[in-house]
Design a protein around this motif. Structure first.
Motif, PDB file in Angstrom:
ATOM      1  N   VAL A 280       0.838  -1.202   0.000  1.00  0.00           N
ATOM      2  CA  VAL A 280       0.000   0.000   0.000  1.00  0.00           C
ATOM      3  C   VAL A 280       0.872   1.249   0.000  1.00  0.00           C
ATOM      4  O   VAL A 280       0.586   2.231  -0.709  1.00  0.00           O
ATOM      5  CB  VAL A 280      -0.958  -0.003   1.207  1.00  0.00           C
ATOM      6  CG1 VAL A 280      -1.713   1.317   1.308  1.00  0.00           C
ATOM      7  CG2 VAL A 280      -1.947  -1.169   1.093  1.00  0.00           C
ATOM      8  N   ALA A 283       2.145   1.697  -3.528  1.00  0.00           N
ATOM      9  CA  ALA A 283       1.096   2.034  -4.491  1.00  0.00           C
ATOM     10  C   ALA A 283       0.565   3.438  -4.301  1.00  0.00           C
ATOM     11  O   ALA A 283      -0.049   4.001  -5.229  1.00  0.00           O
ATOM     12  CB  ALA A 283      -0.050   1.031  -4.391  1.00  0.00           C
ATOM     13  N   THR A 284       0.765   4.021  -3.136  1.00  0.00           N
ATOM     14  CA  THR A 284       0.227   5.361  -2.852  1.00  0.00           C
ATOM     15  C   THR A 284       1.322   6.398  -2.671  1.00  0.00           C
ATOM     16  O   THR A 284       1.055   7.520  -2.237  1.00  0.00           O
ATOM     17  CB  THR A 284      -0.647   5.326  -1.586  1.00  0.00           C
ATOM     18  OG1 THR A 284       0.146   4.891  -0.468  1.00  0.00           O
ATOM     19  CG2 THR A 284      -1.827   4.383  -1.759  1.00  0.00           C
ATOM     20  N   TRP A 290       2.346   1.409  -9.709  1.00  0.00           N
ATOM     21  CA  TRP A 290       0.981   1.270 -10.211  1.00  0.00           C
ATOM     22  C   TRP A 290       0.529  -0.189 -10.052  1.00  0.00           C
ATOM     23  O   TRP A 290       1.179  -1.114 -10.550  1.00  0.00           O
ATOM     24  CB  TRP A 290       0.909   1.711 -11.668  1.00  0.00           C
ATOM     25  CG  TRP A 290       1.027   3.206 -11.798  1.00  0.00           C
ATOM     26  CD1 TRP A 290       2.171   3.949 -11.742  1.00  0.00           C
ATOM     27  CD2 TRP A 290      -0.047   4.117 -11.979  1.00  0.00           C
ATOM     28  NE1 TRP A 290       1.877   5.285 -11.868  1.00  0.00           N
ATOM     29  CE2 TRP A 290       0.516   5.423 -12.023  1.00  0.00           C
ATOM     30  CE3 TRP A 290      -1.428   3.985 -12.102  1.00  0.00           C
ATOM     31  CZ2 TRP A 290      -0.242   6.574 -12.192  1.00  0.00           C
ATOM     32  CZ3 TRP A 290      -2.197   5.119 -12.276  1.00  0.00           C
ATOM     33  CH2 TRP A 290      -1.617   6.399 -12.319  1.00  0.00           C
ATOM     34  N   THR A 291      -0.577  -0.345  -9.332  1.00  0.00           N
ATOM     35  CA  THR A 291      -1.029  -1.678  -8.927  1.00  0.00           C
ATOM     36  C   THR A 291      -2.460  -1.901  -9.398  1.00  0.00           C
ATOM     37  O   THR A 291      -3.368  -1.139  -9.046  1.00  0.00           O
ATOM     38  CB  THR A 291      -0.954  -1.837  -7.395  1.00  0.00           C
ATOM     39  OG1 THR A 291       0.382  -1.579  -6.961  1.00  0.00           O
ATOM     40  CG2 THR A 291      -1.366  -3.233  -6.974  1.00  0.00           C
ATOM     41  N   LEU A 294      -4.576  -5.899  -5.733  1.00  0.00           N
ATOM     42  CA  LEU A 294      -3.838  -6.141  -4.501  1.00  0.00           C
ATOM     43  C   LEU A 294      -4.688  -7.020  -3.597  1.00  0.00           C
ATOM     44  O   LEU A 294      -5.850  -6.711  -3.328  1.00  0.00           O
ATOM     45  CB  LEU A 294      -3.529  -4.818  -3.788  1.00  0.00           C
ATOM     46  CG  LEU A 294      -2.940  -4.934  -2.371  1.00  0.00           C
ATOM     47  CD1 LEU A 294      -1.582  -5.617  -2.385  1.00  0.00           C
ATOM     48  CD2 LEU A 294      -2.838  -3.551  -1.722  1.00  0.00           C
ATOM     49  N   LEU A 325      -8.019   6.599  -1.889  1.00  0.00           N
ATOM     50  CA  LEU A 325      -6.779   6.085  -2.449  1.00  0.00           C
ATOM     51  C   LEU A 325      -6.587   6.620  -3.862  1.00  0.00           C
ATOM     52  O   LEU A 325      -7.563   6.879  -4.575  1.00  0.00           O
ATOM     53  CB  LEU A 325      -6.815   4.551  -2.482  1.00  0.00           C
ATOM     54  CG  LEU A 325      -6.923   3.878  -1.111  1.00  0.00           C
ATOM     55  CD1 LEU A 325      -7.374   2.427  -1.265  1.00  0.00           C
ATOM     56  CD2 LEU A 325      -5.585   3.935  -0.388  1.00  0.00           C
ATOM     57  N   SER A 328      -3.583   4.937  -8.650  1.00  0.00           N
ATOM     58  CA  SER A 328      -2.493   3.964  -8.794  1.00  0.00           C
ATOM     59  C   SER A 328      -2.736   2.679  -8.003  1.00  0.00           C
ATOM     60  O   SER A 328      -1.970   1.730  -8.134  1.00  0.00           O
ATOM     61  CB  SER A 328      -1.173   4.604  -8.349  1.00  0.00           C
ATOM     62  OG  SER A 328      -1.323   5.256  -7.098  1.00  0.00           O
ATOM     63  N   LEU A 329      -3.796   2.631  -7.196  1.00  0.00           N
ATOM     64  CA  LEU A 329      -4.218   1.386  -6.541  1.00  0.00           C
ATOM     65  C   LEU A 329      -5.662   1.129  -6.956  1.00  0.00           C
ATOM     66  O   LEU A 329      -6.599   1.714  -6.414  1.00  0.00           O
ATOM     67  CB  LEU A 329      -4.103   1.500  -5.020  1.00  0.00           C
ATOM     68  CG  LEU A 329      -4.548   0.275  -4.208  1.00  0.00           C
ATOM     69  CD1 LEU A 329      -3.881  -0.997  -4.698  1.00  0.00           C
ATOM     70  CD2 LEU A 329      -4.274   0.481  -2.726  1.00  0.00           C
ATOM     71  N   ARG A 330      -5.838   0.259  -7.927  1.00  0.00           N
ATOM     72  CA  ARG A 330      -7.144   0.109  -8.565  1.00  0.00           C
ATOM     73  C   ARG A 330      -8.101  -0.776  -7.779  1.00  0.00           C
ATOM     74  O   ARG A 330      -9.278  -0.459  -7.645  1.00  0.00           O
ATOM     75  CB  ARG A 330      -6.959  -0.475  -9.967  1.00  0.00           C
ATOM     76  CG  ARG A 330      -8.264  -0.755 -10.685  1.00  0.00           C
ATOM     77  CD  ARG A 330      -8.011  -1.161 -12.107  1.00  0.00           C
ATOM     78  NE  ARG A 330      -9.257  -1.331 -12.855  1.00  0.00           N
ATOM     79  CZ  ARG A 330      -9.299  -1.510 -14.177  1.00  0.00           C
ATOM     80  NH1 ARG A 330      -8.173  -1.546 -14.873  1.00  0.00           N
ATOM     81  NH2 ARG A 330     -10.453  -1.656 -14.799  1.00  0.00           N
ATOM     82  N   TRP A 332      -8.526  -3.607  -4.316  1.00  0.00           N
ATOM     83  CA  TRP A 332      -7.891  -4.096  -3.086  1.00  0.00           C
ATOM     84  C   TRP A 332      -8.853  -5.029  -2.361  1.00  0.00           C
ATOM     85  O   TRP A 332      -9.968  -4.646  -2.004  1.00  0.00           O
ATOM     86  CB  TRP A 332      -7.526  -2.911  -2.196  1.00  0.00           C
ATOM     87  CG  TRP A 332      -6.828  -3.263  -0.902  1.00  0.00           C
ATOM     88  CD1 TRP A 332      -6.425  -4.485  -0.486  1.00  0.00           C
ATOM     89  CD2 TRP A 332      -6.467  -2.344   0.125  1.00  0.00           C
ATOM     90  NE1 TRP A 332      -5.820  -4.407   0.745  1.00  0.00           N
ATOM     91  CE2 TRP A 332      -5.837  -3.094   1.141  1.00  0.00           C
ATOM     92  CE3 TRP A 332      -6.614  -0.967   0.293  1.00  0.00           C
ATOM     93  CZ2 TRP A 332      -5.356  -2.509   2.310  1.00  0.00           C
ATOM     94  CZ3 TRP A 332      -6.140  -0.389   1.443  1.00  0.00           C
ATOM     95  CH2 TRP A 332      -5.510  -1.153   2.442  1.00  0.00           C
ATOM     96  N   LEU A 352     -11.466   3.402  -2.590  1.00  0.00           N
ATOM     97  CA  LEU A 352     -10.717   3.346  -3.835  1.00  0.00           C
ATOM     98  C   LEU A 352     -11.010   4.584  -4.680  1.00  0.00           C
ATOM     99  O   LEU A 352     -11.922   5.366  -4.387  1.00  0.00           O
ATOM    100  CB  LEU A 352     -11.082   2.079  -4.600  1.00  0.00           C
ATOM    101  CG  LEU A 352     -10.704   0.763  -3.889  1.00  0.00           C
ATOM    102  CD1 LEU A 352     -11.344  -0.420  -4.601  1.00  0.00           C
ATOM    103  CD2 LEU A 352      -9.194   0.602  -3.819  1.00  0.00           C
TER     104      LEU A 352
END
Length: 400
Positions: A280, A283-284, A290-291, A294, A325, A328-330, A332, A352
């Motif tokens: 995390v 990704a942040t 870029w994820t 997760l 978020l 870049s964190l699509r 989770w 998200l």
């Protein structure tokens, strides 16, 4: 063909070969290609941890503390909350019940028919004894801290029986030898009550410390190593994030240096424990990894952010609206086991980029896992199934 899923371990994983084997088994169970990301060689030094753990004293000085300090809370029966009226009510009832034996016609308690001690007509007066108990009660170290009705009742009963035994004795300083009711006699009775109450207090303290020491040893032996390694690796990670992140980036670059650099080639990550925090954080970050997908299990990202905002692109959590978020964190998915004290939910703290919440998935507890379940996720079929389902989803649209 999809890129592999990168698996980041959590705390206390020092053996690279062992971790590679674990990931291989998880990959087979989940039905997706996986690449282990090992960073345990950068973690805390464990070989000297025992030097920092307290040991039980062996010099016999276990009952008394320094002046003005509180006795250690070694068992729930002893508390810092004091309700003297409640305590003494139980003790008084038991003392009165126990002293009733001196007025019984029979001799069931073996007190020699103590209706008249020595012909002087002097009985053990319950009211006077209770008065002496009240005076001495605040000076006890252990009994004055318990609200356990059974312990208080047994204390009163034992005190009454001890006084009756003393009254029945024929030794020189026994209470039975005090025929009159003068001041000297009452002073000796007061002293006797205090001594016996002190004896009972010491017995109670010694018993609870013996039990507490064994419990403390059991807790340290079973849960201590895992907790200690967790704390050690957390401390190291907080100080050396850059080195750990570089290791993750290195492993990804060995597969494809373009992976995770932008929204067109995001990575997929499965991470355990502190590995989820690492994922995390990366990704942040201001320059993010870029994820796309997760999956965390037994992780603490939300807990850490609530306690100490992680920075990067994350705003602090203010207790109201969840923290959004970045793109870049699509996706989770966060798994937690109910007996895992190091696992935390994510859906209340985060949202998200599309406004949806991370998916918190409970994992059923298996009795065979015992009480320390933080490391049990790797072998749970449900965990492998969720990872496989999430990673096989088709998300062809760009992340931003």
């Amino acid at each position: 063909m999809k890129d592999p899923v990168f698996v980041i371990h959590g705390v206390a994983q020092r053996n690279r070969e062992e971790f590679t084997s674990v990931v291989s088994s998880l990959s087979a169970a989940a039905g997706v290609d996986m690449v282990p990301v090992h960073w345990g060689d950068l973690g805390a030094r464990e070989q000297f941890i025992d030097a920092a753990l307290p040991t039980q004293r062996s010099d016999g000085e276990t009952l008394r503390d320094a002046p003005g300090s509180e006795p250690p809370a070694l068992a729930p029966v002893f508390t810092q909350v004091r309700d003297e009226a409640h305590q003494l009510a139980h003790v008084e009832a038991a003392v009165r019940d126990g002293l009733d034996a001196q007025d019984d016609d029979g001799d069931e308690d073996g007190d020699g028919g103590l209706r008249d001690l020595g012909g002087g007509g002097h009985h053990l007066d319950p009211d006077r004894i209770i008065e002496y108990v009240r005076t001495a009660w605040a000076d006890t170290e252990w009994l004055c801290r318990t609200d356990d009705a059974r312990l208080l009742t047994e204390t009163g009963r034992a005190l009454a029986h001890a006084l009756l035994d003393e009254a029945a004795g024929d030794w020189d300083d026994a209470y039975a030898g005090l025929r009159g009711a003068g001041a000297d006699n009452e002073s000796r009775l007061r002293s006797l009550v205090r001594r016996r109450l002190t004896d009972l207090d010491r017995v109670a303290g010694a018993a609870v410390q013996a039990v507490g020491a064994r419990l403390n040893h059991a807790v340290r032996s079973r849960f201590g190593p895992g907790t200690t390694r967790f704390l050690g690796d957390v401390l190291v990670y907080q100080r050396h994030q850059a080195a750990v992140h570089a290791r993750v980036r290195q492993v990804i670059d060995e597969v494809d240096p373009d992976l995770g650099r932008g929204p067109d080639r995001p990575v997929r990550i499965a991470a355990h424990s502190l590995g989820g925090v690492i994922a995390v954080d990366m990704a942040t970050a201001d320059t993010p990894l870029w994820t796309d997908s997760l999956v965390t299990f037994g992780s603490q990202a939300a807990f850490f952010h609530v306690c100490d905002p992680r920075g990067g692109q994350l705003a602090p959590y203010g207790g109201g609206a969840p923290v959004h978020l970045p793109a870049s964190l699509r996706n989770w998915t966060n798994l937690w086991e109910p007996l895992d004290v190091l696992a935390f939910a994510a859906s209340k703290v985060f949202r998200l980029h599309d406004g949806t919440a991370p998916v918190d998935v409970p994992v059923n507890h298996r009795a065979s896992n015992g009480m320390w379940t933080h490391s049990a996720y790797w072998d749970l079929p449900h965990v492998a199934s969720v990872i496989g389902d999430v990673m096989r989803q088709d998300r062809s649209a760009p992340l931003c």
